[in-house]
Design an enzyme around this catalytic site. Sequence first.
Site, mmCIF file in Angstrom:
data_model
loop_
_atom_site.group_PDB
_atom_site.id
_atom_site.type_symbol
_atom_site.label_atom_id
_atom_site.label_comp_id
_atom_site.label_asym_id
_atom_site.label_seq_id
_atom_site.Cartn_x
_atom_site.Cartn_y
_atom_site.Cartn_z
ATOM 1 C CG HIS A 39 -1.768 -1.229 1.325
ATOM 2 N ND1 HIS A 39 -1.273 -2.458 1.702
ATOM 3 C CD2 HIS A 39 -3.091 -1.412 1.077
ATOM 4 C CE1 HIS A 39 -2.256 -3.346 1.677
ATOM 5 N NE2 HIS A 39 -3.364 -2.748 1.302
ATOM 6 C CD GLU A 440 -19.783 -7.168 25.335
ATOM 7 O OE1 GLU A 440 -20.001 -6.319 24.436
ATOM 8 O OE2 GLU A 440 -20.655 -7.495 26.176
#
Length: 700
Positions: A39, A440
């Site tokens: 990238h 969570e």
Amino acid sequence: MGTAIHSTDSPVQQSIDQLSINTIRTLSMDGVQAANSGHPGTPMAMAPVAYCLWQEFLRFDPTDPVWPNRDRFVLSIGHASMLLYSLLHLTEVRAVSKDYETLGEPSVPLDALKTFRQLDSRCPGHPEYRWTSGVETTTGPLGQGVATSVGMAIARQWLAARYHRPGFEDLFDFNVYALCGDGCMMEGISSEAASLAGHLRLSNLCWIYDNNHITIEGNTALAFSEDVATRFIGYGWNVTRVGDANDLEMLARAFRTFQNTKDRPTLIIVDSHIGYGAPHKQDTSGAHGEPLGEEEVRLAKRNYGWPEDKKFFVPDGVYKHFQQGIGARGKQLRDRWFARIAEYRKQYPELAEELYRMQHRQLPEGWDRDLPEFPADAKGLGTRESSAKVLNAVAKNIPWLIGGAADLAPSTKTRLTFEGAGDFSAENYAGRNFHFGIREHAMGAILNGMSLVKVRPFGSGFFIFVDYLRGALRLSALMELPAIYVFTHDSIGVGEDGPTHQPIEQLAHMRAMPGLIVIRPADANEVREAWKVILQLHHEPAVLVLTRQAVPTIDRTKYAPASGLVRGAYVLADAPGSDPEVILIGTGSEVALCLDAYEQLIREGVRARVVSMPSWELFDDQDRQYRDSVLPPHVKARVSVEQASEFGWSKYTGYDGRNIGIETFGASAPLKQLLKKFGFNKENIVAAAKSQIATHRGKQ
Ligand SMILES: Cc1ncc(C[n+]2csc(CCOP(=O)(O)OP(=O)(O)O)c2C)c(N)n1
Ligand SMILES: [Mg+2]
């Protein structure tokens, strides 16, 4: 574009700032081109931002990249890894051994940049903690990095609150910077983490958002039109903008604004052009995830005023410039810190010793002195209850064992209740009970961040919701972090809550994850042994799987001691003469059921053995001889009993063994009815044992 000289081989003449930035850009482009994958666009665009931060602000000593009070830099856009590798190379970060010794050699030599993405290169596709010194956390799954940075910032606040003393208010004052992109902003975990960071007013936290409007599929207009600034203001962050990623002055001003903001985290929104300088690819998703191509690289270099044909070119003066900037500043701060900590040790030897042990992942002397013994008790207690007792007994003696729950502490029983434990909040950063809120996934990443700063964190919730944080848990395992996950309500034992709350396949999921230790203890004494094992782990996260409902405390005068847990599985009750004709293997709440069946089988003259198997991973780690002593290969009649998916059990029972498990979702009903419906009763196990013996008769 500066004072560029458009020649292929003349020395580049531009300001040293520009020269350094363009070196980062071109190294990144060349690395991706050499790998023919990667990238390039974002390193090209964000080079000035990273340069400004590292060279002007970051308190980081390249010669000691594990110095505890260093600023942390998290590349949450892990795909832009060449940006980080180029920085680690140009600042000449030294490699550190697994024992935290600084080695003389560079962490990222030029050759590593040239072998980007190749096997065993120090420059893998995405930054990997433990593999490349100077990489603070593994990133790549978008959103994880920013959420992890919140855990780092939290840990710093906790360390400061606990260890600072008058005259020593600067031991832990590091800042945490995270560079993120559109992907991180879209992932839900960033919202969870940013919300908590704002609530906790983490003023040592700075996220830099690369607002380039480009992701893989194209312009963000395809799927992302929210007002990020307003969103973060809503979270209670300070939000500032830099309209041009190349504007070093505005960038410096934004970082100073962050440093002067003392009451909340800061988001710096930077507008950038992906693939900056590449004439055909700038501002397109084509610059995101594929090499520019030789010709486009050449043209981009021309735009930068760079020698077009030179590859991996570091002009004279660039290394020296970084040495004089981040290098000199970092070294001075680092040396001063060690002088201060020596002074601190004289005045506060015990606290300094705590810090030393914590930073080396050692436990304090006598950490296990208050561990409880649980007497036999037919009624017993939920393993979450015994865990509460054990956790509190050890946490008292391990001051940096800190953690909490995702709003379920009254259910998971993970609250530290002894005097002085306190609650971590914006008003009390010294508290040891954490309230992650109903988040969570962020909790998992925050545990990772805390663990990376070397405190010992635990987090808890219902086992079913492990699904919500699996992405973070996987990184705990990949990074080899000893984070502790306590999950309760581990089976259909939760009864009336029904199938949405009844784990089925979760144990199999966890067991399939490399490097993770899963322990499902059978009773209170196994819980104690489980905590003992977990606390002594250095490189593995652990998942402790506990019941809500009571389970009997096994009579250890009659059956084998719980210390067998350390080996993952052990013979709990044996056949006369240790000559079993059938083996019952149980975990957790099903072990007591196996013992019931065993007693009946023995009464009927069947030579049965019961194996308690709280941890597959610990058992698989034993030598062959031990494993064969527990599960003798010639005894083929085997029954496993576990209130969960049968997936994987044939590994221990053989294909012709019998697995008593659950192959559907659960149901909402009182537990008694569920046990009947799913066949978890003594009669069923006895029948299975006998049928196993019949099946294998003559073959054993
Ligand atoms: C959780 C997750 N989902 C998907 C991906 C695959 N992926 C890698 S980069 C990317 C696009 C990221 O866009 P952005 O953050 O804007 O980065 P930029 O292209 O601007 O560098 C995607 C979808 C990933 N790495 N992590
Ligand atoms: Mg983008």
